[in-house]
Design an enzyme around this catalytic site. Structure first.
Site, PDB file in Angstrom:
ATOM      1  CG  HIS A 355      -2.122  -0.830   1.090  1.00  0.00           C
ATOM      2  ND1 HIS A 355      -3.295  -0.377   0.537  1.00  0.00           N
ATOM      3  CD2 HIS A 355      -2.332  -2.125   1.398  1.00  0.00           C
ATOM      4  CE1 HIS A 355      -4.190  -1.357   0.538  1.00  0.00           C
ATOM      5  NE2 HIS A 355      -3.626  -2.435   1.058  1.00  0.00           N
ATOM      6  CE  LYS A 542      -6.936  13.842  -0.141  1.00  0.00           C
ATOM      7  NZ  LYS A 542      -7.065  12.615  -0.877  1.00  0.00           N
ATOM      8  NE  ARG A 543      -4.827  10.151   9.900  1.00  0.00           N
ATOM      9  CZ  ARG A 543      -4.449   9.189  10.723  1.00  0.00           C
ATOM     10  NH1 ARG A 543      -5.100   8.039  10.754  1.00  0.00           N
ATOM     11  NH2 ARG A 543      -3.436   9.358  11.526  1.00  0.00           N
ATOM     12  CE  LYS A 548      -3.320  10.808   2.811  1.00  0.00           C
ATOM     13  NZ  LYS A 548      -4.144  10.139   1.778  1.00  0.00           N
ATOM     14  CB  THR A 650     -10.356   4.953  -1.947  1.00  0.00           C
ATOM     15  OG1 THR A 650     -10.038   5.288  -0.602  1.00  0.00           O
ATOM     16  CG2 THR A 650      -9.638   3.687  -2.360  1.00  0.00           C
ATOM     17  CE  LYS A 654     -14.089   6.616   0.187  1.00  0.00           C
ATOM     18  NZ  LYS A 654     -13.428   7.003   1.446  1.00  0.00           N
TER      19      LYS A 654
HETATM   20  C1  LIG Z   1     -12.156   7.059   1.777  1.00  0.00           C
HETATM   21  C2  LIG Z   1     -11.688   7.486   3.104  1.00  0.00           C
HETATM   22  C3  LIG Z   1     -10.334   7.742   3.324  1.00  0.00           C
HETATM   23  C4  LIG Z   1      -9.299   7.650   2.235  1.00  0.00           C
HETATM   24  O1  LIG Z   1      -9.158   8.925   1.655  1.00  0.00           O
HETATM   25  P1  LIG Z   1      -7.952   9.261   0.650  1.00  0.00           P
HETATM   26  O2  LIG Z   1      -8.294  10.637   0.204  1.00  0.00           O
HETATM   27  O3  LIG Z   1      -8.002   8.275  -0.451  1.00  0.00           O
HETATM   28  O4  LIG Z   1      -6.715   9.202   1.447  1.00  0.00           O
HETATM   29  C5  LIG Z   1      -9.932   8.135   4.584  1.00  0.00           C
HETATM   30  N1  LIG Z   1     -10.807   8.263   5.585  1.00  0.00           N
HETATM   31  C6  LIG Z   1     -12.127   8.048   5.416  1.00  0.00           C
HETATM   32  C7  LIG Z   1     -13.054   8.222   6.568  1.00  0.00           C
HETATM   33  C8  LIG Z   1     -12.613   7.649   4.175  1.00  0.00           C
HETATM   34  O5  LIG Z   1     -13.918   7.417   4.007  1.00  0.00           O
END
Ligand SMILES: *Cc1c(COP(=O)(O)O)cnc(C)c1O
Length: 800
Positions: A355, A542-543, A548, A650, A654
């Site tokens: 990952h 995101k985190r 990022k 991911t 979404k």
């Molecule tokens: C989808 C999701 C992530 C992943 O987000 P990325 O932007 O791909 O890092 C992290 N936290 C939550 C709660 C999510 O639903």
């Protein structure tokens, strides 16, 4: 079972009587939730049991997805949707004058993951059940999920996430299937009848108790299993005969120590802290899961040589990499299989998903720790390493070459190397990521085993991320292309032909506006900030992590702030910048960036000259349920990681599925999103991976020099240490000019230009809407159903 409105009503009555000795309507809201959820659980249990029986017959190959994280999110509504009971439940609620959304507030949220990796595991479970693959999860039932984030004075404060405080309706404890896990002690090898039998003495035993959570497939009667293990002291029954205060407190201490193993999820998303408890957790669930799988198969009379035809184990990142050695231990020591055969079986059963390529996230364990904690497993790792190194040496006759791929080096175990050597498949999670794995990170392994490497681009389940989170859009799509896309999200493609249909596009715009109103209300409740629903909702959730590049986003906001104040003729379409992110508790820079966002937000939002153009909000405590509100209400999706550093992402998918356009770098799955939707329907900017590689090689990036030629940007950066925002952000300043490995300044100008372009296009509503439709139409490609079908066919040997 035929479920009708009448049946649900009468079941509610019955269960209320059993649980509370009351009429349903006389119980409290919270109790009503529990009754309702229990009734729903009853409906799925029949299939759960039946499916388990089918599996027991042993006809179908089983898949076990081992993961230290499952970021499930709330389960009530997705269970209802997948059971096909959504409309019926609505009717029941109407009849009783109740509201499902209100019930959902009481539904516990298992946030047993850090971010993308854990959420992927949850999407995969949903997809395996929905396409009818007998695939089960194996993980830890943490008492506490990822910490709860509060923002106090603009800073992150961590609190416990006591998600189990009111119980968890969806789980079922299976005490009789508990396993014993041995830690510490000594090993002596004794030869008996041609086998070297290890004698393990002086060990500690921890009991692993399984809690099963049903994973409901979409309208197909499949219910798979997610098994989470809780750590307990063995022989928990208190012996009153030998009661005395001395042993009582000792017992208490032992109990506390044992239970510590499943107490909490480590809150690190991309750095391994190397703590002993983490290693204990990893072995704990690996051993419990494998023991239960093997004993189950043995009871059915399946011999070890048949294991590879009976089940597969997917190792989600290196956290469960001990699977390789523990499985070998069970085969050799307990099933009396000879090494060579055991090794062949292991490789066929195991497969590994990588990952990350961030070096600080590559898991390594000191051999001293491993040897002490799990001495027999360590011996096996040493032997795997010895045999592997010998083979490589025979092949290349080059000791340096051997050391590059060795599992053990400098007295540490490289867990990725262990996972690669012991698996028949190693996959990356996007095309670009896999390419970097084979060409760079695991180049030497790729030369040794080219056939083992493959790509499986991540995906998301449209059932949670569209059917559940965006009901209005779901209904509109049904109206236009029928229902079949729900079973096969690839059929969303049919929407493409409506991208020039003005009336359809206006409906899409109307739904977005409604979702923005909901989000605006949510923002008001969470932060007390008022936002304009006619502004562009530009979202970065995101985190919080250097790679990022939330920092680039906030620098852009500071830049705009200055422009607005300095340039009397400044104008732009109003924009609301939305952030939500947790920082790892020990990640200082990430925490300063959270503070910076909040400080800039305060300044911007309170200044009337500025807030007519821009506003900034930070929504605390990002989680799956918050993502389900934020994402459908967003216009623009920020996916701006340093090229080569985001393995897939991911949330990018979404957003796409919910009709937000992407501003992003050519990184992770953004690359494939661009291929799918066409470059004219996505806003790509910034340096590419190969260009950055070149810059790194030549060491040609000098932030200080760079700023000299960018005076405006220089002023922005200087503002970090001149007190403009209150607080001291000199650490961020230093990071930026001290050769920042994330190249924030380097990509800033193209980022700025791209935002200007977006501003223009957004004003052309027809054009924007048509781009939105094209994005939704192509988003089905990123369904985790597609991803799982590829895992099944190409890794697990299941044709579905
Ligand atoms: C989808 C999701 C992530 C992943 O987000 P990325 O932007 O791909 O890092 C992290 N936290 C939550 C709660 C999510 O639903």
């Amino acid at each position: 079972m035929n479920i009708t409105k009448q049946k649900i009503l009468s079941d509610l009555k019955k269960v209320a009587m059993i649980m509370f000795t009351k009429e349903f309507i006389d119980t409290s809201k919270e109790d009503q939730y529990e009754i309702f959820a229990t009734v729903i659980k009853g409906y799925l249990s029949e299939n759960w049991l039946k499916k388990n029986e089918n599996y027991r017959i042993g006809k179908e190959k089983q898949v076990y997805y081992f993961s230290l994280e499952f970021l499930l999110g709330k389960m009530m509504c997705t269970n209802i949707i997948n059971l096909g009971l959504e409309d019926l439940c609505m009717e029941v609620m109407d009849e009783l004058g109740l509201d499902l959304d209100e019930f959902e507030k009481y539904d516990a949220e298992p946030g047993l993951g850090n971010g993308g990796l854990g959420r992927l595991a949850a999407c995969f479970l949903d997809s395996m059940a929905s396409i009818g693959i007998p695939g089960h999860g194996c993980g830890i039932r943490y008492d506490y999920g990822l910490f709860e984030q509060k923002i106090v004075n603009g800073e992150q404060i961590e609190g416990p996430d006591n998600w189990l405080k009111n119980g968890f309706v969806w789980e079922t404890k299976k005490s009789h299937e508990s396993q014993r896990i041995k830690f510490y002690g000594e090993i002596t090898l004794k030869e008996t009848e041609g086998y070297l039998t290890p004698i393990h003495t002086g060990y500690e035993t921890i009991l692993a108790v399984p809690y099963d959570i049903p994973v409901v497939g979409y309208n197909n009667k499949v219910v798979n299993n997610l098994r989470l293990w809780k750590a307990q002291i063995q022989g928990n029954d208190f012996d009153f005969n030998s009661f005395n205060y001395g042993t009582f407190s000792e017992l208490d201490e032992q109990k506390r120590k044992a239970e510590a193993i499943s107490k909490l999820l480590y809150p690190d998303d991309a750095t391994e802290s190397g703590r002993l408890l983490r290693l204990k957790q990893e072995y704990f669930f690996v051993s419990a899961g494998l023991q239960s799988i093997v004993s189950y198969n043995s009871k059915k009379g399946i011999r070890p040589s048949k294991f590879p035809e009976t089940f597969n184990i997917q190792i989600n990142d290196t956290h469960p990499a001990l699977c390789i050695a523990e499985f070998m231990r069970i085969l050799i020591d307990e099933k009396k299989v000879y090494w060579d055969e055991a090794w062949e079986i292991t490789k066929k059963v195991m497969s590994y998903t990588n990952h990350t390529i961030l070096t600080e996230a590559m898991e390594k364990w000191e051999i001293d720790k491993v040897q002490k904690l799990i001495p027999r497993v360590y011996m096996i790792i040493e032997e795997i390493n010895r045999r592997f190194c010998n083979k490589v040496y025979q092949k290349y006759d080059d000791w340096d070459r051997v050391m590059e791929v060795a599992i053990i080096k400098d007295r540490v175990i490289n867990m990725a190397h262990l996972a690669i050597v012991g698996s028949h498949s190693i996959n990356g999670v996007s095309k670009l990521h896999t390419e970097i794995l084979t060409k760079k990170i695991f180049k030497n392994f790729y030369e040794l085993y080219p056939e083992r490497f493959n790509n499986k681009t991540n995906g998301i389940t449209h059932r949670r991320w569209l059917l559940k989170s965006n009901k209005a859009l779901t209904t509109l799509i049904d109206d236009v292309i029928g229902y079949s896309w729900k079973d096969d999200p690839n059929l969303l493609e049919k929407l493409a032909e409506f991208s020039q249909d003005r009336s359809f596009c206006k409906k899409i715009e109307g739904i977005k506006l409604e979702n923005k109103k909901k989000l605006a209300k949510f923002i008001w409740e969470e932060t007390g900030i008022e936002v304009d629903v006619n502004s562009i909702f530009d979202t970065h959730v995101k985190r919080m992590h250097g790679y990022k590049r939330q920092l680039m986003n906030i620098l852009h906001i500071i830049y705009l702030y200055r422009e607005i104040l300095e340039d009397k003729d400044f104008t732009m379409h109003p924009k609301t910048f939305i952030f939500s992110a947790k920082a790892a508790p020990g990640y200082y820079l990430a925490k300063r960036i959270i503070k910076l966002i909040n400080s800039v937000g305060n300044l911007v939002n309170d200044d009337e000259r500025v807030n007519k153009f821009i506003r900034v909000v930070f929504i605390p405590n990002y989680s799956v349920s918050k993502a389900q509100i934020i994402i459908p209400g967003s216009d623009l999706s920020e996916q701006i990681s340093t090229a080569g550093m985001e393995a897939s992402g991911t949330s990018n998918m979404k957003f796409m599925m919910n009709g937000a356009l992407t501003i992003g770098t050519l990184d992770g799955a953004n690359v494939e999103m661009k291929e799918a939707v066409g470059e004219e329907n996505i806003f790509i900017f910034g340096l590419e991976y190969k260009e950055l590689k070149e810059i790194r090689k030549k060491q040609s990036y000098d932030p200080i020099k760079f700023l000299e030629t960018n005076p405006k940007l220089k002023t922005v950066v200087e503002m970090l240490r001149d007190g403009t925002f209150g607080g001291d952000f000199s650490s961020i300043y230093s990071h930026l000019i001290d050769g920042d490995r994330y190249f924030v300044l380097k990509d800033f100008n193209t980022y700025l230009e791209t935002h200007r372009k977006i501003d223009k296009i957004y004003r052309d509503r027809d054009k924007w809407n048509s781009m939105v439709v094209k994005n939704i139409a192509k988003s089905g490609y990123f369904s985790s159903d597609n991803t799982i079908r590829k895992y099944a066919k190409e890794i697990w040997g299941i044709d579905n």
